[in-house]
Design a protein around this motif. Structure first.
Motif, PDB file in Angstrom:
ATOM      1  N   LEU A 130      45.321  13.688  27.449  1.00 33.91           N
ATOM      2  CA  LEU A 130      46.342  14.740  27.607  1.00 33.91           C
ATOM      3  C   LEU A 130      47.495  14.227  28.468  1.00 33.91           C
ATOM      4  O   LEU A 130      48.677  14.469  28.154  1.00 33.91           O
ATOM      5  CB  LEU A 130      45.715  15.992  28.219  1.00 33.91           C
ATOM      6  N   ASP A 131      47.154  13.531  29.547  1.00 34.24           N
ATOM      7  CA  ASP A 131      48.216  12.975  30.399  1.00 34.24           C
ATOM      8  C   ASP A 131      48.981  11.884  29.662  1.00 34.24           C
ATOM      9  O   ASP A 131      50.206  11.770  29.823  1.00 34.24           O
ATOM     10  CB  ASP A 131      47.600  12.403  31.688  1.00 34.24           C
ATOM     11  N   ARG A 132      48.281  11.052  28.895  1.00 31.39           N
ATOM     12  CA  ARG A 132      48.964  10.013  28.116  1.00 31.39           C
ATOM     13  C   ARG A 132      49.942  10.653  27.131  1.00 31.39           C
ATOM     14  O   ARG A 132      51.064  10.160  26.950  1.00 31.39           O
ATOM     15  CB  ARG A 132      47.923   9.190  27.364  1.00 31.39           C
ATOM     16  N   MET A 133      49.526  11.734  26.503  1.00 28.91           N
ATOM     17  CA  MET A 133      50.370  12.424  25.529  1.00 28.91           C
ATOM     18  C   MET A 133      51.610  13.015  26.206  1.00 28.91           C
ATOM     19  O   MET A 133      52.718  12.987  25.643  1.00 28.91           O
ATOM     20  CB  MET A 133      49.551  13.541  24.863  1.00 28.91           C
ATOM     21  N   ASP A 134      51.455  13.530  27.444  1.00 30.27           N
ATOM     22  CA  ASP A 134      52.577  14.170  28.150  1.00 30.27           C
ATOM     23  C   ASP A 134      53.437  13.177  28.914  1.00 30.27           C
ATOM     24  O   ASP A 134      54.458  13.571  29.502  1.00 30.27           O
ATOM     25  CB  ASP A 134      52.032  15.205  29.143  1.00 30.27           C
ATOM     26  N   SER A 135      53.039  11.899  28.925  1.00 36.17           N
ATOM     27  CA  SER A 135      53.750  10.915  29.724  1.00 36.17           C
ATOM     28  C   SER A 135      55.204  10.785  29.285  1.00 36.17           C
ATOM     29  O   SER A 135      55.517  10.763  28.088  1.00 36.17           O
ATOM     30  CB  SER A 135      53.049   9.559  29.617  1.00 36.17           C
ATOM     31  N   ALA A 136      56.077  10.640  30.281  1.00 34.82           N
ATOM     32  CA  ALA A 136      57.514  10.531  29.994  1.00 34.82           C
ATOM     33  C   ALA A 136      57.860   9.215  29.328  1.00 34.82           C
ATOM     34  O   ALA A 136      58.898   9.106  28.653  1.00 34.82           O
ATOM     35  CB  ALA A 136      58.309  10.690  31.294  1.00 34.82           C
ATOM     36  N   VAL A 137      57.032   8.198  29.511  1.00 30.61           N
ATOM     37  CA  VAL A 137      57.334   6.893  28.918  1.00 30.61           C
ATOM     38  C   VAL A 137      56.840   6.797  27.474  1.00 30.61           C
ATOM     39  O   VAL A 137      57.117   5.807  26.804  1.00 30.61           O
ATOM     40  CB  VAL A 137      56.702   5.758  29.754  1.00 30.61           C
ATOM     41  N   MET A 138      56.115   7.795  27.016  1.00 30.50           N
ATOM     42  CA  MET A 138      55.587   7.782  25.651  1.00 30.50           C
ATOM     43  C   MET A 138      56.687   8.143  24.654  1.00 30.50           C
ATOM     44  O   MET A 138      57.451   9.085  24.862  1.00 30.50           O
ATOM     45  CB  MET A 138      54.433   8.769  25.534  1.00 30.50           C
ATOM     46  N   LYS A 139      56.762   7.386  23.580  1.00 26.34           N
ATOM     47  CA  LYS A 139      57.716   7.714  22.520  1.00 26.34           C
ATOM     48  C   LYS A 139      57.377   9.075  21.920  1.00 26.34           C
ATOM     49  O   LYS A 139      56.208   9.443  21.824  1.00 26.34           O
ATOM     50  CB  LYS A 139      57.690   6.655  21.421  1.00 26.34           C
ATOM     51  N   GLU A 140      58.408   9.763  21.487  1.00 28.31           N
ATOM     52  CA  GLU A 140      58.178  11.083  20.907  1.00 28.31           C
ATOM     53  C   GLU A 140      57.311  10.996  19.658  1.00 28.31           C
ATOM     54  O   GLU A 140      56.415  11.831  19.447  1.00 28.31           O
ATOM     55  CB  GLU A 140      59.519  11.750  20.564  1.00 28.31           C
ATOM     56  N   SER A 141      57.536   9.971  18.841  1.00 24.41           N
ATOM     57  CA  SER A 141      56.745   9.826  17.616  1.00 24.41           C
ATOM     58  C   SER A 141      55.268   9.581  17.949  1.00 24.41           C
ATOM     59  O   SER A 141      54.372  10.133  17.301  1.00 24.41           O
ATOM     60  CB  SER A 141      57.292   8.681  16.759  1.00 24.41           C
ATOM     61  N   ASP A 142      55.005   8.753  18.986  1.00 26.47           N
ATOM     62  CA  ASP A 142      53.618   8.500  19.398  1.00 26.47           C
ATOM     63  C   ASP A 142      53.005   9.765  19.991  1.00 26.47           C
ATOM     64  O   ASP A 142      51.812  10.036  19.800  1.00 26.47           O
ATOM     65  CB  ASP A 142      53.555   7.359  20.412  1.00 26.47           C
ATOM     66  N   ARG A 143      53.817  10.513  20.717  1.00 29.57           N
ATOM     67  CA  ARG A 143      53.329  11.759  21.326  1.00 29.57           C
ATOM     68  C   ARG A 143      52.862  12.733  20.240  1.00 29.57           C
ATOM     69  O   ARG A 143      51.805  13.357  20.351  1.00 29.57           O
ATOM     70  CB  ARG A 143      54.445  12.368  22.171  1.00 29.57           C
ATOM     71  N   VAL A 144      53.629  12.811  19.164  1.00 23.70           N
ATOM     72  CA  VAL A 144      53.265  13.695  18.057  1.00 23.70           C
ATOM     73  C   VAL A 144      51.989  13.195  17.370  1.00 23.70           C
ATOM     74  O   VAL A 144      51.099  13.982  17.026  1.00 23.70           O
ATOM     75  CB  VAL A 144      54.420  13.791  17.034  1.00 23.70           C
ATOM     76  N   GLN A 145      51.885  11.880  17.192  1.00 27.29           N
ATOM     77  CA  GLN A 145      50.702  11.328  16.536  1.00 27.29           C
ATOM     78  C   GLN A 145      49.437  11.545  17.380  1.00 27.29           C
ATOM     79  O   GLN A 145      48.370  11.863  16.841  1.00 27.29           O
ATOM     80  CB  GLN A 145      50.901   9.835  16.277  1.00 27.29           C
ATOM     81  N   ILE A 146      49.554  11.367  18.705  1.00 33.69           N
ATOM     82  CA  ILE A 146      48.399  11.610  19.571  1.00 33.69           C
ATOM     83  C   ILE A 146      47.990  13.069  19.498  1.00 33.69           C
ATOM     84  O   ILE A 146      46.798  13.401  19.384  1.00 33.69           O
ATOM     85  CB  ILE A 146      48.715  11.199  21.023  1.00 33.69           C
ATOM     86  N   ALA A 147      48.956  13.961  19.545  1.00 33.00           N
ATOM     87  CA  ALA A 147      48.646  15.389  19.452  1.00 33.00           C
ATOM     88  C   ALA A 147      47.979  15.709  18.115  1.00 33.00           C
ATOM     89  O   ALA A 147      47.035  16.510  18.056  1.00 33.00           O
ATOM     90  CB  ALA A 147      49.932  16.203  19.614  1.00 33.00           C
ATOM     91  N   THR A 148      48.475  15.089  17.057  1.00 32.78           N
ATOM     92  CA  THR A 148      47.879  15.302  15.739  1.00 32.78           C
ATOM     93  C   THR A 148      46.430  14.812  15.703  1.00 32.78           C
ATOM     94  O   THR A 148      45.556  15.479  15.146  1.00 32.78           O
ATOM     95  CB  THR A 148      48.699  14.573  14.659  1.00 32.78           C
ATOM     96  N   ARG A 149      46.166  13.658  16.315  1.00 30.11           N
ATOM     97  CA  ARG A 149      44.801  13.137  16.381  1.00 30.11           C
ATOM     98  C   ARG A 149      43.890  14.070  17.177  1.00 30.11           C
ATOM     99  O   ARG A 149      42.741  14.317  16.801  1.00 30.11           O
ATOM    100  CB  ARG A 149      44.800  11.747  17.030  1.00 30.11           C
ATOM    101  N   LEU A 150      44.408  14.579  18.288  1.00 30.57           N
ATOM    102  CA  LEU A 150      43.599  15.460  19.130  1.00 30.57           C
ATOM    103  C   LEU A 150      43.307  16.791  18.425  1.00 30.57           C
ATOM    104  O   LEU A 150      42.204  17.344  18.537  1.00 30.57           O
ATOM    105  CB  LEU A 150      44.304  15.708  20.470  1.00 30.57           C
ATOM    106  N   ARG A 151      44.301  17.294  17.718  1.00 28.32           N
ATOM    107  CA  ARG A 151      44.060  18.512  16.941  1.00 28.32           C
ATOM    108  C   ARG A 151      42.980  18.276  15.884  1.00 28.32           C
ATOM    109  O   ARG A 151      42.059  19.101  15.725  1.00 28.32           O
ATOM    110  CB  ARG A 151      45.360  18.951  16.247  1.00 28.32           C
ATOM    111  N   GLN A 152      43.044  17.125  15.188  1.00 29.07           N
ATOM    112  CA  GLN A 152      42.041  16.825  14.170  1.00 29.07           C
ATOM    113  C   GLN A 152      40.657  16.670  14.790  1.00 29.07           C
ATOM    114  O   GLN A 152      39.653  17.075  14.191  1.00 29.07           O
ATOM    115  CB  GLN A 152      42.422  15.544  13.422  1.00 29.07           C
ATOM    116  N   TRP A 153      40.613  16.116  15.995  1.00 30.33           N
ATOM    117  CA  TRP A 153      39.307  15.978  16.667  1.00 30.33           C
ATOM    118  C   TRP A 153      38.701  17.354  16.936  1.00 30.33           C
ATOM    119  O   TRP A 153      37.506  17.566  16.724  1.00 30.33           O
ATOM    120  CB  TRP A 153      39.475  15.202  17.973  1.00 30.33           C
TER     121      TRP A 153
END
Length: 355
Positions: A300-323
């Motif tokens: 969750l912190d990795r997903m909210d990190s300011a240094v994370m690309k927006e596209s990666d942030r969306v993909q991580i969220a999508t993976r977590l939702r699928q989990w």
């Protein structure tokens, strides 16, 4: 030429190394002759029984090194089946089993030894012949079975060491009738003939190569024929009966199936992004409890990190939702207090919350 046991380099012909080849010793170093050749031929049974007893004793004393060789050959056979397309089964003797009685030997009855392992085995040709004979023996119409069998390659069957050997005796009552053609009568003397066998309760790995449809076509016939018709010599006297042992079979299948899963996972990981491989290592697919903990501690912190690309942030969220949908679908739709904050943070980065 002198027999091998009389050669100068053979100080003790009855001796076999704990890791030695029992089959080679049994076939080549017979030393039970007593007295002259004439007296040995007049009363050969004690010498033959003594040789068989030595074989049984030596077999029981074979070392772990010998058994390790057996395990290596079994693993090679399993790998051949896996890589070439096939299947295998484990069958266990329910009665004494013997094959190779017709092979030459000083005790008059031979035994089929695996050349490398020096242990009993069943040639693939023997097994295929037994299967071909089953429809006629059982008087069952089995056209599909026969056609499938012709397309399959039946491999040599290996024992799952250790294998227990034992001696048996057959006693023909009318030797002059069988050998010389004289009329049988009570005046004939029974002649005990000892021979070596595999004892009941010994497991053999049997395998075949071919399509899954053909393998499935023969499986039930193979299982039934081994149980009722038997294989090897003296089946008419009850020898050579086998029963399938699914417990030992599953014990062999488990590591193969795990290896196949590992290969599939490695192929899948090769196509993943670095953060996706890290997520898999945290138990995303195989350990729900571990990943739930790592989700709260890291993802969750990795997903909210300011240094994370927006596209990666969306993909991580999508993976977590699928989990959540795979492991806790009720919580995703109606989260409790413990999961509500986590799911809310995930949804903030999703383009839309799909139904």
């Amino acid at each position: 030429m002198r027999p091998l046991y009389q050669m100068p380099f053979m100080a003790s012909p009855a001796r076999i190394e704990p890791a030695g080849n029992l089959g080679l010793w049994y076939e080549k170093f017979y030393d039970q002759w007593e007295g002259t050749a004439a007296t040995a031929l007049q009363n050969p049974a004690p010498q033959k029984v003594g040789w068989i007893k030595q074989a049984v004793t030596h077999n029981a004393q074979l070392s772990h090194e010998h058994r390790a060789l057996g395990e290596e050959l079994v693993n090679r056979l399993l790998e051949l089946v896996r890589s070439s397309g096939g299947d295998f089964w484990v069958f266990e003797t329910t009665t004494p089993f013997v094959t190779g009685l017709g092979q030459g030997h000083p005790i008059e009855n031979g035994f089929a030894w695996h050349a490398l392992l020096g242990a009993p085995y069943i040639p693939g040709t023997t097994l295929k012949g037994q299967l071909k004979a089953w429809p006629q023996w059982s008087e069952e119409p089995a056209t599909a079975f026969t056609e499938a069998l012709e397309r399959l390659t039946i491999l040599d069957s290996l024992p799952l060491l250790p294998v227990q050997l034992q001696g048996e005796v057959m006693t023909p009552h009318y030797t002059s009738y069988y050998q010389d053609g004289f009329p049988p009568g009570d005046y004939d003397n029974p002649v005990p003939i000892p021979f070596l066998t595999v004892g009941p309760g010994q497991a053999f790995l049997m395998a075949a190569l071919g399509t899954q449809d053909d393998l499935q076509s023969i499986q039930d016939y193979w299982e039934t024929s081994l149980e009722y018709m038997g294989v090897g010599a003296k089946t008419s006297s009850g020898f050579g009966r086998f029963r399938r042992n699914k417990s030992k079979e599953n014990a062999l299948r488990a590591p193969l199936e795990q290896a196949a899963r590992n290969v599939a996972q490695q192929k899948q990981l090769a196509h993943l992004l670095p953060w996706e491989r890290e997520m898999w290592a945290d138990g995303y697919q195989e350990d729900a409890e571990k990943f739930m903990q790592r989700l709260g501690e890291k993802w969750l912190d990795r997903m909210d990190s300011a240094v994370m690309k927006e596209s990666d942030r969306v993909q991580i969220a999508t993976r977590l939702r699928q989990w959540y949908l795979n492991n806790k679908p009720d919580q995703w739709r109606k989260p409790n207090k413990k999961n509500a904050e986590k799911i809310s943070r995930i949804k903030k980065h999703l383009p839309a919350d799909p139904v």
